[in-house]
Write an enzyme that holds these catalytic residues in place. Sequence first.
Site, PDB file in Angstrom:
ATOM      1  N   HIS A  65     -19.851  11.078  15.413  1.00 24.08           N
ATOM      2  CA  HIS A  65     -19.508  11.733  16.720  1.00 24.08           C
ATOM      3  C   HIS A  65     -19.084  10.534  17.862  1.00 24.08           C
ATOM      4  O   HIS A  65     -19.702   9.332  17.417  1.00 24.08           O
ATOM      5  CB  HIS A  65     -20.390  12.569  17.490  1.00 24.08           C
ATOM      6  CG  HIS A  65     -20.444  14.027  16.566  1.00 24.08           C
ATOM      7  ND1 HIS A  65     -21.112  14.884  17.024  1.00 24.08           N
ATOM      8  CD2 HIS A  65     -20.017  14.481  15.569  1.00 24.08           C
ATOM      9  CE1 HIS A  65     -20.839  16.109  16.193  1.00 24.08           C
ATOM     10  NE2 HIS A  65     -20.064  15.560  15.213  1.00 24.08           N
ATOM     11  N   GLU A  67     -20.095   9.802  20.727  1.00 24.56           N
ATOM     12  CA  GLU A  67     -21.325   9.192  21.384  1.00 24.56           C
ATOM     13  C   GLU A  67     -22.004   8.025  20.295  1.00 24.56           C
ATOM     14  O   GLU A  67     -22.243   7.160  21.084  1.00 24.56           O
ATOM     15  CB  GLU A  67     -22.035  10.336  21.846  1.00 24.56           C
ATOM     16  CG  GLU A  67     -21.748  11.220  22.789  1.00 24.56           C
ATOM     17  CD  GLU A  67     -21.153  12.173  22.378  1.00 24.56           C
ATOM     18  OE1 GLU A  67     -20.361  12.153  20.712  1.00 24.56           O
ATOM     19  OE2 GLU A  67     -21.160  13.373  22.952  1.00 24.56           O
ATOM     20  N   CYS A  99     -25.852  14.279  19.172  1.00 22.66           N
ATOM     21  CA  CYS A  99     -25.660  13.377  20.081  1.00 22.66           C
ATOM     22  C   CYS A  99     -26.585  13.370  21.217  1.00 22.66           C
ATOM     23  O   CYS A  99     -26.946  12.307  21.694  1.00 22.66           O
ATOM     24  CB  CYS A  99     -24.330  13.590  20.441  1.00 22.66           C
ATOM     25  SG  CYS A  99     -22.908  13.257  19.282  1.00 22.66           S
ATOM     26  N   ALA A 170      13.810  28.250  10.577  1.00 22.84           N
ATOM     27  CA  ALA A 170      15.161  27.561  10.364  1.00 22.84           C
ATOM     28  C   ALA A 170      16.024  28.570  10.050  1.00 22.84           C
ATOM     29  O   ALA A 170      16.170  29.121   8.932  1.00 22.84           O
ATOM     30  CB  ALA A 170      15.059  26.553   9.455  1.00 22.84           C
ATOM     31  N   ALA A 178      18.626  32.848   5.352  1.00 17.26           N
ATOM     32  CA  ALA A 178      19.109  32.672   4.091  1.00 17.26           C
ATOM     33  C   ALA A 178      20.132  33.769   3.832  1.00 17.26           C
ATOM     34  O   ALA A 178      20.330  34.829   4.428  1.00 17.26           O
ATOM     35  CB  ALA A 178      17.897  33.093   2.826  1.00 17.26           C
TER      36      ALA A 178
HETATM   37  C1  AOF Z   1     -19.948  15.574  20.132  1.00 17.82           C
HETATM   38  N1  AOF Z   1     -19.159  14.458  19.971  1.00 17.82           N
HETATM   39  O1  AOF Z   1     -17.577  13.527  19.025  1.00 17.82           O
HETATM   40  C2  AOF Z   1     -17.875  15.806  18.564  1.00 17.82           C
HETATM   41  C3  AOF Z   1     -18.607  17.042  18.887  1.00 17.82           C
HETATM   42  O2  AOF Z   1     -20.889  19.379  11.941  1.00 17.82           O
HETATM   43  P1  AOF Z   1     -20.288  18.041  12.761  1.00 17.82           P
HETATM   44  O3  AOF Z   1     -21.005  16.742  12.652  1.00 17.82           O
HETATM   45  O4  AOF Z   1     -18.939  17.929  11.921  1.00 17.82           O
HETATM   46  O5  AOF Z   1     -20.167  18.386  14.276  1.00 17.82           O
HETATM   47  C4  AOF Z   1     -18.994  19.425  14.531  1.00 17.82           C
HETATM   48  C5  AOF Z   1     -19.251  19.843  15.923  1.00 17.82           C
HETATM   49  O6  AOF Z   1     -19.664  18.994  17.123  1.00 17.82           O
HETATM   50  C6  AOF Z   1     -18.151  20.703  16.459  1.00 17.82           C
HETATM   51  O7  AOF Z   1     -17.985  21.940  16.330  1.00 17.82           O
HETATM   52  C7  AOF Z   1     -18.331  20.411  18.148  1.00 17.82           C
HETATM   53  O8  AOF Z   1     -19.028  21.622  18.732  1.00 17.82           O
HETATM   54  C8  AOF Z   1     -19.109  19.170  18.312  1.00 17.82           C
HETATM   55  N2  AOF Z   1     -18.037  18.166  18.379  1.00 17.82           N
HETATM   56  N3  AOF Z   1     -19.534  16.781  19.757  1.00 17.82           N
HETATM   57  O9  AOF Z   1     -21.004  15.632  21.053  1.00 17.82           O
HETATM   58  C9  AOF Z   1     -18.140  14.551  19.197  1.00 17.82           C
HETATM   59  N4  AOF Z   1     -16.761  15.740  17.781  1.00 17.82           N
HETATM   60 ZN    ZN Z   2     -22.253  15.163  18.654  1.00 21.25          ZN
END
Ligand code: AOF
Ligand code: ZN
Length: 352
Positions: A65, A67, A99, A170, A178
């Site tokens: 993620h 963070e 995170c 299209a 078509a």
């Molecule tokens: C964050 N930071 O950069 C993102 C978040 O199971 P995972 O690891 O794929 O986590 C996906 C979930 O985490 C997603 O549904 C959303 O709630 C959160 N995304 N959170 O702190 C991040 N991409």
């Molecule tokens: Zn996260």
Amino acid sequence: MHSDDLALGPSPVRLSINEALDRAFDIAVHAPLPPNPNPPVGCVILDRNGVLVGAGAHKGAGTAHAEIAALQAAGSAARGGTAVVTLEPCNHIGRTGSCAQALIAAGIERVCFAVADPAMHADSRAGREELLAAGVQVSGDLDRERGRALLGTWLHAIEHSRPFVTWKVASSADGFIAPRDRSRVQLTGENAMSAVHRMRSQVGAIVTGSGTVAADDPRLTARDATGRPTIHQPFRVVIGMSDVPGQAQIRGNDDRFIHLRTRNIPEALADLAQRGIHHVMLEAGPGLANAFLAAGCIDEIVWFTAPAVLGDGIEAASDFPSPTVGIAHGWRSAGVDVLGDDVRHTLLPADV
Ligand code: AOF
Ligand code: ZN
């Protein structure tokens, strides 16, 4: 500090929270993120003096993620510092770790985020609660509007329990997709075709009907100018009760083919949302297009018009269920441009 996301000059860069948030948005927008299933997120770490010491973006499910990437770049300089994130830090153990807990462990004293994470992860309390409980100062909802705009179709899928649907058409200048006998005629030119392939590479799935599969045997892959498949391939989805022949090209030879045996459009879309697909492109004949329109399940229309006149043929969406007036007047123009000899007209629901 080291990071692919950030080239730092020799002198320290001190940022206000707003400047750091701008930076986090910038990083998120430019991160190479696959269309499924996760949202774009950017994060900036400031040390205890407000000096930029780390930045990172989320680059797809199963990878760090934002963070975590930013904390890694910051190293021990994060202790006593501030994390500025476009989205509320998660606190669930999904494909990766929490995170919120990583920020706490790194000694971050303040977390600022633009928009709350609406995803309901039953396994844990919200990230902000976890942070507050650990004595971290939290400033949330700093820029909800920009946060929501960045989250785009991911947010739409959560809020509506179905993906955002772009209907791509299209047609000839007189509105036929078509000839009446459904023979394949290439109506639009190269520029429009490459725009369509770009769209395909940016959505999570392409949806069509069994009628189109029988008539056209389309591949429905995203291809570049040389005809090679692009890195991110959408799911190829057929909605309809009829069987899809074993040799149909849409089956491909990967695991991205889905056949949903139903006539219930909301149900089919809910199924796709469950699979992490938040944006679909409808490329179908009039029957399925009608069903989507009647169900109120089209969020955007991208209509390419070619300089051709067929005189007669298959309409993009015929046999509207009554009453038709609501459907006829339910759209507003959101932009027109010329691609080679073709015109691209984007329509959005009138009330959006
Ligand atoms: C964050 N930071 O950069 C993102 C978040 O199971 P995972 O690891 O794929 O986590 C996906 C979930 O985490 C997603 O549904 C959303 O709630 C959160 N995304 N959170 O702190 C991040 N991409
Ligand atoms: Zn996260």
